[in-house]
Write a protein that holds these residues in place. Structure first.
Motif, PDB file in Angstrom:
ATOM      1  N   PRO A   4      -8.333  10.684   6.093  1.00  0.00           N
ATOM      2  CA  PRO A   4      -7.312  10.151   5.181  1.00  0.00           C
ATOM      3  C   PRO A   4      -7.365   8.636   5.120  1.00  0.00           C
ATOM      4  O   PRO A   4      -7.942   7.979   5.976  1.00  0.00           O
ATOM      5  N   ALA A   5      -6.747   8.119   4.092  1.00  0.00           N
ATOM      6  CA  ALA A   5      -6.654   6.675   3.938  1.00  0.00           C
ATOM      7  C   ALA A   5      -5.990   6.084   5.167  1.00  0.00           C
ATOM      8  O   ALA A   5      -5.064   6.660   5.722  1.00  0.00           O
ATOM      9  N   ALA A   6      -6.477   4.942   5.606  1.00  0.00           N
ATOM     10  CA  ALA A   6      -5.951   4.310   6.816  1.00  0.00           C
ATOM     11  C   ALA A   6      -4.797   3.382   6.476  1.00  0.00           C
ATOM     12  O   ALA A   6      -4.908   2.568   5.575  1.00  0.00           O
ATOM     13  N   PRO A   7      -3.670   3.509   7.211  1.00  0.00           N
ATOM     14  CA  PRO A   7      -2.549   2.608   6.952  1.00  0.00           C
ATOM     15  C   PRO A   7      -2.739   1.263   7.644  1.00  0.00           C
ATOM     16  O   PRO A   7      -3.454   1.148   8.612  1.00  0.00           O
ATOM     17  N   HIS A   8      -2.089   0.270   7.152  1.00  0.00           N
ATOM     18  CA  HIS A   8      -1.988  -1.046   7.780  1.00  0.00           C
ATOM     19  C   HIS A   8      -0.514  -1.308   7.999  1.00  0.00           C
ATOM     20  O   HIS A   8       0.343  -0.623   7.469  1.00  0.00           O
ATOM     21  N   ASN A   9      -0.210  -2.340   8.742  1.00  0.00           N
ATOM     22  CA  ASN A   9       1.189  -2.722   8.907  1.00  0.00           C
ATOM     23  C   ASN A   9       1.732  -3.196   7.571  1.00  0.00           C
ATOM     24  O   ASN A   9       1.081  -3.955   6.876  1.00  0.00           O
ATOM     25  N   PRO A  10       2.927  -2.760   7.210  1.00  0.00           N
ATOM     26  CA  PRO A  10       3.494  -3.189   5.934  1.00  0.00           C
ATOM     27  C   PRO A  10       3.645  -4.700   5.866  1.00  0.00           C
ATOM     28  O   PRO A  10       3.984  -5.348   6.838  1.00  0.00           O
ATOM     29  N   ALA A  11       3.399  -5.256   4.677  1.00  0.00           N
ATOM     30  CA  ALA A  11       3.513  -6.693   4.475  1.00  0.00           C
ATOM     31  C   ALA A  11       4.973  -7.115   4.417  1.00  0.00           C
ATOM     32  O   ALA A  11       5.316  -8.217   4.805  1.00  0.00           O
ATOM     33  N   GLU A  12       5.831  -6.264   3.929  1.00  0.00           N
ATOM     34  CA  GLU A  12       7.253  -6.574   3.796  1.00  0.00           C
ATOM     35  C   GLU A  12       8.014  -5.253   3.739  1.00  0.00           C
ATOM     36  O   GLU A  12       7.434  -4.210   3.496  1.00  0.00           O
ATOM     37  N   PRO A  13       9.333  -5.293   3.971  1.00  0.00           N
ATOM     38  CA  PRO A  13      10.113  -4.061   3.868  1.00  0.00           C
ATOM     39  C   PRO A  13       9.951  -3.455   2.473  1.00  0.00           C
ATOM     40  O   PRO A  13       9.885  -4.169   1.479  1.00  0.00           O
ATOM     41  N   GLY A  14       9.862  -2.137   2.418  1.00  0.00           N
ATOM     42  CA  GLY A  14       9.677  -1.467   1.139  1.00  0.00           C
ATOM     43  C   GLY A  14       8.235  -1.451   0.683  1.00  0.00           C
ATOM     44  O   GLY A  14       7.949  -1.061  -0.436  1.00  0.00           O
ATOM     45  N   SER A  15       7.316  -1.888   1.572  1.00  0.00           N
ATOM     46  CA  SER A  15       5.892  -1.946   1.251  1.00  0.00           C
ATOM     47  C   SER A  15       5.094  -1.173   2.285  1.00  0.00           C
ATOM     48  O   SER A  15       5.483  -1.074   3.438  1.00  0.00           O
ATOM     49  N   VAL A  16       3.964  -0.677   1.827  1.00  0.00           N
ATOM     50  CA  VAL A  16       2.995  -0.101   2.747  1.00  0.00           C
ATOM     51  C   VAL A  16       1.619  -0.573   2.293  1.00  0.00           C
ATOM     52  O   VAL A  16       1.370  -0.714   1.099  1.00  0.00           O
ATOM     53  N   GLN A  17       0.774  -0.879   3.269  1.00  0.00           N
ATOM     54  CA  GLN A  17      -0.598  -1.271   2.967  1.00  0.00           C
ATOM     55  C   GLN A  17      -1.514  -0.137   3.372  1.00  0.00           C
ATOM     56  O   GLN A  17      -1.333   0.467   4.430  1.00  0.00           O
ATOM     57  N   ILE A  18      -2.488   0.151   2.522  1.00  0.00           N
ATOM     58  CA  ILE A  18      -3.373   1.289   2.713  1.00  0.00           C
ATOM     59  C   ILE A  18      -4.800   0.843   2.436  1.00  0.00           C
ATOM     60  O   ILE A  18      -5.041   0.075   1.508  1.00  0.00           O
ATOM     61  N   VAL A  19      -5.737   1.367   3.222  1.00  0.00           N
ATOM     62  CA  VAL A  19      -7.156   1.144   2.962  1.00  0.00           C
ATOM     63  C   VAL A  19      -7.743   2.471   2.477  1.00  0.00           C
ATOM     64  O   VAL A  19      -7.559   3.511   3.106  1.00  0.00           O
ATOM     65  N   VAL A  20      -8.415   2.414   1.346  1.00  0.00           N
ATOM     66  CA  VAL A  20      -9.062   3.581   0.759  1.00  0.00           C
ATOM     67  C   VAL A  20     -10.558   3.295   0.732  1.00  0.00           C
ATOM     68  O   VAL A  20     -10.967   2.198   0.335  1.00  0.00           O
ATOM     69  N   THR A  21     -11.370   4.269   1.140  1.00  0.00           N
ATOM     70  CA  THR A  21     -12.807   4.014   1.267  1.00  0.00           C
ATOM     71  C   THR A  21     -13.673   4.804   0.291  1.00  0.00           C
ATOM     72  O   THR A  21     -14.899   4.705   0.359  1.00  0.00           O
ATOM     73  N   SER A  22     -13.059   5.575  -0.608  1.00  0.00           N
ATOM     74  CA  SER A  22     -13.867   6.336  -1.564  1.00  0.00           C
ATOM     75  C   SER A  22     -13.013   6.704  -2.780  1.00  0.00           C
ATOM     76  O   SER A  22     -11.783   6.742  -2.697  1.00  0.00           O
ATOM     77  N   PRO A  23     -13.667   7.006  -3.906  1.00  0.00           N
ATOM     78  CA  PRO A  23     -12.917   7.463  -5.079  1.00  0.00           C
ATOM     79  C   PRO A  23     -12.107   8.733  -4.795  1.00  0.00           C
ATOM     80  O   PRO A  23     -10.990   8.874  -5.299  1.00  0.00           O
ATOM     81  N   GLU A  24     -12.640   9.644  -3.991  1.00  0.00           N
ATOM     82  CA  GLU A  24     -11.895  10.872  -3.682  1.00  0.00           C
ATOM     83  C   GLU A  24     -10.617  10.548  -2.906  1.00  0.00           C
ATOM     84  O   GLU A  24      -9.568  11.150  -3.133  1.00  0.00           O
TER      85      GLU A  24
END
Length: 173
Positions: A4-24
């Motif tokens: 699955p896509a890897a999460p990162h620490n949110p940049a701000e409240p109400g936000s989530v950062q995600i790393v996606v490595t493929s079109p699928e």
């Protein structure tokens, strides 16, 4: 099956950062996002050409169960994909070729479509924010230049009361 896509620490409240490595993975993220959406939601997608905005929207369409292939509406500006079930239709807008603000967007009647549809606008920054203060902003960053790098760094931010109590971290699951 890909991880699955890897999460990162949110940049701000109400936000989530995600790393996606493929079109699928991008499509799968769209399918997960569709589970959070309901009629009246506005989703603004930002990112470079080729970042994956339409791929994400394709996954949204799959998750919402809408009719028709979700493709880039660059030359028709907007496409409506009716629901195949009892969910909301998907209105997919590509504002890339539009130079004006909300005045030019008014011709698309998005304010009329918004209450009963999920409206996704690519390249909408500076053009559709006046439609509603409650929106989901998705910013997709990718490597630019001559690269085959499929990695995308995404920030998903919920704005307004509609998104204040929504747990966006489920998108990174």
């Amino acid at each position: 099956m890909e991880a699955p896509a890897a999460p990162h620490n949110p940049a701000e409240p109400g936000s989530v950062q995600i790393v996606v490595t493929s079109p699928e993975q991008m499509r799968e993220l769209g399918r997960r996002l569709a589970k959070l959406l309901r009629a009246g939601d506005l989703v603004m997608l930002s990112g470079e050409l080729g970042a994956g905005k339409t791929t994400l929207t394709r996954g949204l369409g799959e998750g919402l169960g809408v009719r028709g292939a979700v493709t880039s509406p660059t030359f028709v500006i907007a496409r409506v994909h009716p629901s195949l079930g009892d969910g909301p239709p998907l209105v997919h807008v590509d504002a890339y070729r539009l130079s004006g603000g909300l005045d030019e967007m008014e011709d698309l009647d998005l304010d009329v479509s918004l209450p009963e549809s999920v409206v996704v606008v690519e390249w909408g920054e500076g053009k559709v924010e006046e439609l509603t203060e409650e929106r989901l902003q998705v910013v997709i960053h990718r490597a630019v230049g001559d690269t085959t790098d499929e990695v995308r760094h995404m920030t998903v931010t919920g704005l307004g009361e509609r998104w204040a109590s929504t747990d966006l971290s489920v998108l990174a699951a």
